[in-house]
Design a protein around this motif. Structure first.
Motif, PDB file in Angstrom:
ATOM      1  N   ASP A 108      61.539  81.667  14.699  1.00 47.00           N
ATOM      2  CA  ASP A 108      61.451  83.045  14.196  1.00 47.00           C
ATOM      3  C   ASP A 108      60.198  83.760  14.687  1.00 47.00           C
ATOM      4  O   ASP A 108      60.186  84.963  14.880  1.00 47.00           O
ATOM      5  N   ARG A 109      59.122  82.990  14.864  1.00 50.71           N
ATOM      6  CA  ARG A 109      57.862  83.631  15.239  1.00 50.71           C
ATOM      7  C   ARG A 109      57.670  83.659  16.760  1.00 50.71           C
ATOM      8  O   ARG A 109      56.591  83.944  17.257  1.00 50.71           O
ATOM      9  N   GLY A 110      58.715  83.331  17.487  1.00 48.10           N
ATOM     10  CA  GLY A 110      58.667  83.459  18.945  1.00 48.10           C
ATOM     11  C   GLY A 110      58.013  82.286  19.662  1.00 48.10           C
ATOM     12  O   GLY A 110      57.777  82.343  20.861  1.00 48.10           O
ATOM     13  N   ARG A 111      57.714  81.217  18.909  1.00 47.57           N
ATOM     14  CA  ARG A 111      57.129  80.053  19.569  1.00 47.57           C
ATOM     15  C   ARG A 111      58.247  79.065  19.909  1.00 47.57           C
ATOM     16  O   ARG A 111      59.281  79.055  19.232  1.00 47.57           O
ATOM     17  N   PRO A 112      58.063  78.225  20.945  1.00 45.21           N
ATOM     18  CA  PRO A 112      59.129  77.272  21.274  1.00 45.21           C
ATOM     19  C   PRO A 112      59.359  76.308  20.110  1.00 45.21           C
ATOM     20  O   PRO A 112      58.398  75.823  19.509  1.00 45.21           O
ATOM     21  N   ARG A 113      60.626  76.084  19.761  1.00 45.15           N
ATOM     22  CA  ARG A 113      60.920  75.178  18.657  1.00 45.15           C
ATOM     23  C   ARG A 113      60.834  73.736  19.136  1.00 45.15           C
ATOM     24  O   ARG A 113      61.194  73.427  20.272  1.00 45.15           O
ATOM     25  N   THR A 114      60.348  72.870  18.263  1.00 46.06           N
ATOM     26  CA  THR A 114      60.232  71.455  18.653  1.00 46.06           C
ATOM     27  C   THR A 114      60.893  70.586  17.596  1.00 46.06           C
ATOM     28  O   THR A 114      61.116  71.016  16.466  1.00 46.06           O
ATOM     29  N   GLU A 115      61.239  69.367  17.992  1.00 43.74           N
ATOM     30  CA  GLU A 115      61.758  68.398  17.029  1.00 43.74           C
ATOM     31  C   GLU A 115      60.988  67.095  17.229  1.00 43.74           C
ATOM     32  O   GLU A 115      60.524  66.804  18.331  1.00 43.74           O
ATOM     33  N   PRO A 116      60.830  66.308  16.144  1.00 42.39           N
ATOM     34  CA  PRO A 116      60.102  65.046  16.314  1.00 42.39           C
ATOM     35  C   PRO A 116      60.908  64.090  17.189  1.00 42.39           C
ATOM     36  O   PRO A 116      62.134  64.005  17.064  1.00 42.39           O
ATOM     37  N   ALA A 117      60.225  63.376  18.081  1.00 38.05           N
ATOM     38  CA  ALA A 117      60.898  62.419  18.965  1.00 38.05           C
ATOM     39  C   ALA A 117      59.957  61.267  19.228  1.00 38.05           C
ATOM     40  O   ALA A 117      58.759  61.345  18.936  1.00 38.05           O
ATOM     41  N   THR A 118      60.486  60.176  19.736  1.00 39.50           N
ATOM     42  CA  THR A 118      59.666  59.020  20.066  1.00 39.50           C
ATOM     43  C   THR A 118      59.925  58.617  21.511  1.00 39.50           C
ATOM     44  O   THR A 118      61.082  58.503  21.915  1.00 39.50           O
ATOM     45  N   ALA A 119      58.849  58.455  22.271  1.00 38.43           N
ATOM     46  CA  ALA A 119      58.985  57.970  23.644  1.00 38.43           C
ATOM     47  C   ALA A 119      58.697  56.480  23.646  1.00 38.43           C
ATOM     48  O   ALA A 119      57.677  56.046  23.119  1.00 38.43           O
ATOM     49  N   THR A 120      59.607  55.695  24.199  1.00 37.31           N
ATOM     50  CA  THR A 120      59.380  54.257  24.287  1.00 37.31           C
ATOM     51  C   THR A 120      59.204  53.812  25.725  1.00 37.31           C
ATOM     52  O   THR A 120      58.888  52.658  25.993  1.00 37.31           O
ATOM     53  N   TYR A 123      44.596  48.664  18.739  1.00 36.82           N
ATOM     54  CA  TYR A 123      44.507  48.776  20.192  1.00 36.82           C
ATOM     55  C   TYR A 123      43.254  49.543  20.590  1.00 36.82           C
ATOM     56  O   TYR A 123      42.775  50.399  19.846  1.00 36.82           O
ATOM     57  N   PHE A 124      42.751  49.259  21.790  1.00 33.47           N
ATOM     58  CA  PHE A 124      41.743  50.139  22.370  1.00 33.47           C
ATOM     59  C   PHE A 124      42.418  51.431  22.787  1.00 33.47           C
ATOM     60  O   PHE A 124      43.515  51.399  23.338  1.00 33.47           O
ATOM     61  N   TRP A 125      41.780  52.560  22.499  1.00 36.77           N
ATOM     62  CA  TRP A 125      42.328  53.862  22.884  1.00 36.77           C
ATOM     63  C   TRP A 125      41.794  54.268  24.243  1.00 36.77           C
ATOM     64  O   TRP A 125      40.639  53.972  24.564  1.00 36.77           O
ATOM     65  N   GLY A 126      42.618  54.963  24.992  1.00 36.19           N
ATOM     66  CA  GLY A 126      42.183  55.438  26.303  1.00 36.19           C
ATOM     67  C   GLY A 126      41.639  56.850  26.240  1.00 36.19           C
ATOM     68  O   GLY A 126      41.338  57.372  25.164  1.00 36.19           O
ATOM     69  N   ARG A 127      41.505  57.469  27.397  1.00 36.26           N
ATOM     70  CA  ARG A 127      41.091  58.875  27.471  1.00 36.26           C
ATOM     71  C   ARG A 127      42.178  59.744  26.837  1.00 36.26           C
ATOM     72  O   ARG A 127      43.356  59.450  26.969  1.00 36.26           O
ATOM     73  N   PRO A 128      41.782  60.851  26.174  1.00 36.73           N
ATOM     74  CA  PRO A 128      42.804  61.816  25.766  1.00 36.73           C
ATOM     75  C   PRO A 128      43.555  62.312  27.015  1.00 36.73           C
ATOM     76  O   PRO A 128      42.977  62.390  28.092  1.00 36.73           O
ATOM     77  N   SER A 129      44.855  62.588  26.831  1.00 39.13           N
ATOM     78  CA  SER A 129      45.672  63.009  27.971  1.00 39.13           C
ATOM     79  C   SER A 129      46.326  64.337  27.662  1.00 39.13           C
ATOM     80  O   SER A 129      46.817  64.559  26.563  1.00 39.13           O
ATOM     81  N   ALA A 130      46.337  65.246  28.655  1.00 34.93           N
ATOM     82  CA  ALA A 130      46.861  66.597  28.423  1.00 34.93           C
ATOM     83  C   ALA A 130      48.260  66.783  29.002  1.00 34.93           C
ATOM     84  O   ALA A 130      48.728  67.897  29.129  1.00 34.93           O
ATOM     85  N   THR A 131      48.941  65.683  29.370  1.00 34.80           N
ATOM     86  CA  THR A 131      50.267  65.864  29.965  1.00 34.80           C
ATOM     87  C   THR A 131      51.269  66.307  28.895  1.00 34.80           C
ATOM     88  O   THR A 131      51.075  66.066  27.705  1.00 34.80           O
ATOM     89  N   ALA A 132      52.344  66.951  29.333  1.00 37.87           N
ATOM     90  CA  ALA A 132      53.383  67.433  28.416  1.00 37.87           C
ATOM     91  C   ALA A 132      54.703  66.727  28.725  1.00 37.87           C
ATOM     92  O   ALA A 132      54.899  66.285  29.846  1.00 37.87           O
ATOM     93  N   PRO A 133      55.632  66.592  27.783  1.00 41.05           N
ATOM     94  CA  PRO A 133      55.475  66.960  26.383  1.00 41.05           C
ATOM     95  C   PRO A 133      54.771  65.881  25.572  1.00 41.05           C
ATOM     96  O   PRO A 133      54.453  66.116  24.414  1.00 41.05           O
ATOM     97  N   PHE A 134      54.555  64.694  26.158  1.00 37.86           N
ATOM     98  CA  PHE A 134      53.799  63.673  25.427  1.00 37.86           C
ATOM     99  C   PHE A 134      52.668  63.162  26.320  1.00 37.86           C
ATOM    100  O   PHE A 134      52.711  63.326  27.538  1.00 37.86           O
ATOM    101  N   LYS A 146      59.050  67.259  20.572  1.00 35.42           N
ATOM    102  CA  LYS A 146      59.842  67.508  21.779  1.00 35.42           C
ATOM    103  C   LYS A 146      60.387  68.937  21.755  1.00 35.42           C
ATOM    104  O   LYS A 146      60.990  69.343  20.763  1.00 35.42           O
ATOM    105  N   PRO A 147      60.165  69.712  22.822  1.00 43.31           N
ATOM    106  CA  PRO A 147      60.690  71.076  22.827  1.00 43.31           C
ATOM    107  C   PRO A 147      62.221  71.063  22.832  1.00 43.31           C
ATOM    108  O   PRO A 147      62.835  70.288  23.558  1.00 43.31           O
ATOM    109  N   VAL A 148      62.818  71.920  21.997  1.00 44.28           N
ATOM    110  CA  VAL A 148      64.281  72.000  21.938  1.00 44.28           C
ATOM    111  C   VAL A 148      64.760  72.937  23.039  1.00 44.28           C
ATOM    112  O   VAL A 148      64.199  74.018  23.244  1.00 44.28           O
ATOM    113  N   THR A 149      65.780  72.517  23.779  1.00 44.03           N
ATOM    114  CA  THR A 149      66.340  73.388  24.816  1.00 44.03           C
ATOM    115  C   THR A 149      67.816  73.621  24.528  1.00 44.03           C
ATOM    116  O   THR A 149      68.481  72.802  23.901  1.00 44.03           O
TER     117      THR A 149
END
Lengths: 212, 598
Positions: B231-243, A65-76, B218-221
């Motif tokens: 343990d080190r005071g940083r927010p814990r995360t787990e791997p996730a997939t956004a579709t 795929y062509f990649w777009g601009r880097p994005s700084a949104t959270a969490p993804f 993904k941040p765990v809540t």
């Protein structure tokens, strides 16, 4: 001061109705009547599924795929429910680290490409949802994409040209390439059935299909 | 700095100046209250409003009554907007089920919108319901702009009238400004924006299936929604997939039109006009950026027309335009030069046909450098504060341009109404300085400037720096101030200075890296906005009242004419001198030192 209280309150109520209800409802009515596509988010619909918006970018990091601009949104990246930029200052060491990581990723996906990387491919957009890249950034990726898809470079380049928007009225803004639309056209041109719904129908309705 | 950049900027200035006379003439007619054609359409509605409110249209007010009416009306607006945010969870038109806004944030946002600042400590799409956006923000966008215009018109009447005790009626000025100027223009502007792709719908957010799924951390809540720390005071995360991608939409175009035209600036979405649904194309960008300066520029002509000498308006407009034109190329050069630390990474920052090049961090591809820099200067010259790129990521000197334009006191076009009354104050300072040089009592437009006027003018000029520099000083020495900084070093200082400069001038733009959604920043910022709006409005009205009472002094051989290039130069000089003397030391600690470190 007391005699001003009654006019102040009634005035606030009336102006609220006028500017807070009548005005937005009038604009919505007219917009939905005359420009329903644009007013509802310029959605790209395929087989009844919404698969994106022409105006909102999506995240890509696969070589085909062509990649777009880097994005700084959270969490993804490209989270269209929470727009945001990186806000990193020009002298912040984190900015350089992020850019360096992006350069490494681009070079890893495309070993041997020695051309300098266009700046928009390594800098986060303001909205985190920028749907476009510069034509230079698209050209930088043409070789990689055509190799990954086993397509002719010229065929891919033709698609890029077709999805390049000129300056508006030949004058305003910058020339740009819509990344999501370009990638959707690539899917149409390729044989991989990655789109939701039936793939053949997509290919048949796509005008951008180049001869292979 | 390509030819096309200058072409786009030149076109913008040309279109703006071409619209000044027709719109300025129209606004003058609106406030002079004489019969003219729009009365036929809007007159019955206008009279109905007066009848409901018990306002007698032709009753004139002395300046104290005028100020009281303005204050009571704005206080009511503040309370309503605060209440709307605190209750939005129980109110309709909230399809995303957004919860109650915290008390300090609700106060800050209410202060922000009633003062025409529109500082955004909230994230639009994730904090405020459609109802709050419409009944709260959109309404204040209109009435705070109409209030600014009313105060200006009162000051103009003070200059134009002779031996008078009254300066107009606040209620008619408020209604006529809203009904005849802001509403029709906004309707037109909104309908120009929608075809470009700016959304306007009450539909809930849309879900789109992604072409390529995204793997992310993904941040765990926990059950209460609070992030879980490791343990080190940083927010814990787990791997996730956004579709899927949730596309935030809403009734945006109607709000954006007035946010630009009323020099408000508070966005529908978090990133304001950088968001493609808020500012979709270069043409929508042109319309929006034109909207920022349209009314402030036109009001200069209105001023000239109402004091009976349009040359006075043009000379003030000339001073504003010169100041703006000086700053834009400087910003353009700073941003187009790119980031020196990228050179070693073999990144191509050269502007050419295939790319805008330059410092693209925080900027959108469709706007490139030229349209981003133009917007950053225009939005801070006027007290608009909307953004189409992230000012925090600008090169040090590129970010200095918007910062210094605000520190000039929001008089280079400035807010709707408030910009020009600030400019008239500087014009009075300019004639005062000239008067001192020749040892003669200064006069402006046939009115003698005496100690009372100069006291009010001094107040107007001194309050803003006091608020800005005072609060910046407090923030940089307290933990609650410095813990919000994102970028280290001199840039962090710039973030704080920018935040208080913006709120202390009722601008509302931000170096958005600073986390201002904290009780400390919400409260101090809210107070700064209220002080600089209303403590400036009241002396302005007092000035209007005192000028109205004065007799007219015919111009003599010792009078300084205020429509000549000499006066324009003097005015520009006074503005730069006052702004420079006040803020250069602070600027030296922020953007200037950062530039030399880069």
């Amino acid at each position: 001061m007391r005699e001003q209280i009654r006019p102040a309150l009634t005035m606030l109520v009336i102006l609220t109705v006028l500017t807070g209800l009548v005005y937005p409802l009038a604009v919505t009515g007219l917009a939905q009547m005359f420009f329903p596509d644009q007013a509802n988010g310029s959605l790209i619909v395929h087989n009844g599924h919404v698969i994106g918006s022409k105006l909102i970018g999506q995240f890509f990091d696969r070589p085909e795929y062509f990649w777009g601009r880097p994005s700084a949104t959270a969490p993804f990246p490209y989270n269209a429910a929470a727009s945001g930029g990186s806000n990193l200052g020009p002298t912040n060491p984190v900015l350089v680290e992020v850019a360096k990581a992006r350069v490494t990723a681009l070079k890893a996906a495309d070993p041997g490409n020695q051309t300098p990387i266009p700046v928009d491919l390594v800098t986060a957009s303001g909205s985190g949802l920028d749907p476009h890249i510069s034509p230079a950034a698209a050209e930088y990726q043409v070789k990689r994409v055509s190799r990954a898809r086993r397509l002719d470079e010229s065929a891919v380049r033709t698609l890029v040209t077709q999805h390049t928007e000129e300056r508006q009225f030949g004058f305003l803004g910058e020339r740009r390439v819509n990344v999501l639309e370009l990638n959707l056209a690539l899917e149409g041109a390729d044989s991989g059935a990655r789109l939701p719904g039936s793939h053949d129908e997509w290919a048949a309705t796509s005008n951008d299909r180049p001869s292979r | 700095m390509t030819l096309n950049s200058f072409g786009q900027i030149g076109l913008f200035i040309a279109v703006l100046l071409a619209l000044v006379k027709p719109l300025g003439w129209y606004i003058a007619r609106v406030y002079e209250g004489q019969a003219f054609w729009p009365d036929k359409v809007l007159g019955p509605l206008e009279r109905l409003i007066y009848r409901c409110c018990g306002v007698r249209q032709h009753d004139e007010m002395a300046w104290k009554t005028y100020a009281a009416a303005m204050l009571v009306f704005n206080a009511a607006g503040l309370v309503v907007l605060y209440a709307l945010q605190r209750l939005q969870g129980f109110l309709p038109l909230n399809p995303e089920g957004l919860g109650i806004v915290s008390a300090d944030l609700a106060f800050n946002t209410a202060a922000s919108f009633t003062t025409n600042t529109n500082w955004q400590a909230y994230g639009g799409e994730s904090t405020l319901s459609y109802l709050t956006q419409m009944l709260g923000l959109t309404v204040q966008n209109f009435v705070s702009a109409a209030t600014g215009m009313a105060i200006l018109i009162a000051l103009i009447r003070g200059l134009a009238r002779r031996s008078a005790t009254t300066i107009g009626n606040f209620w008619t000025d408020l209604v006529r400004g809203t009904l005849y100027v802001l509403l029709p223009l906004s309707l037109f502007w909104a309908l120009l924006l929608v075809p470009q792709g700016v959304v306007q719908t009450f539909h809930s957010y849309r879900t789109a299936t992604l072409l390529q799924p995204i793997g992310y951390a993904k941040p765990v809540t926990d059950v209460t929604g609070q992030p879980v720390l490791d343990d080190r005071g940083r927010p814990r995360t787990e791997p996730a997939t956004a579709t899927e991608q949730l596309l935030a939409v809403g009734p945006a175009a109607s709000q954006i039109a007035i946010k630009q035209l009323g020099t408000n600036g508070g966005g529908f979405f978090n990133v304001n006009s950088a968001h493609p649904f808020e500012n979709a194309t270069p043409w929508s960008n042109f319309i929006e950026v034109l909207g920022i300066l349209l009314i402030p520029a036109a009001l200069c002509y209105t001023f000239g027309a109402m004091v009976g000498d349009t040359r006075q308006g043009w000379s003030v407009l000339a001073a504003m335009t010169i100041l703006l034109i000086c700053f834009v190329p400087f910003g353009l050069w700073a941003e187009q030069s790119g980031n020196p630390s990228f050179v070693a990474l073999e990144i191509d920052q050269q502007p050419r046909e295939g790319q805008a090049g330059g410092n693209m961090e925080g900027k959108e591809t469709r706007f490139g450098i030229a349209n981003s820099v133009l917007w950053s200067a225009v939005t801070t010259a006027a007290s608009n504060g909307s953004v189409n790129s992230m000012h925090d990521s600008y090169a040090p000197l590129g970010g200095l341009v918007p910062l210094f334009l605000m520190q000039l006191g929001e008089v280079v076009f400035g807010g709707v109404g408030s910009g020009l009354y600030g400019m008239i104050v500087f014009a009075i300072v300019a004639v005062f300085v000239a008067g001192l040089m020749v040892g003669r009592t200064p006069e402006y437009l046939g009115k003698k400037i005496e100690p009372y006027e100069m006291k009010m003018v001094s107040l107007l000029i001194l309050i803003m720096p006091l608020v800005v520099l005072g609060l910046t000083a407090i923030a940089v020495v307290t933990e609650s101030g410095t813990s919000s900084i994102l970028n280290p070093g001199a840039h962090g200082f710039s973030e704080i200075l920018y935040a208080y400069t913006s709120q202390g001038n009722n601008n509302g733009s931000a170096f958005a890296g600073l986390n201002v959604n904290t009780p400390f920043y919400s409260l101090t910022g809210g107070i700064a906005m209220l002080i600089s709006r209303f403590w400036l409005a009241i002396p302005t009205l007092a000035l209007a009242g005192s000028l109205a009472r004065k007799k007219f002094v015919p111009a003599g051989p010792g009078t300084l004419p205020t429509h000549t290039p000499l006066f324009v130069a003097l005015l520009v000089g006074v503005i730069l001198l006052v702004g420079g003397l006040t803020f250069l030391p602070a600027l030296a600690l922020g953007p200037i030192v950062e530039h030399f470190l880069m």
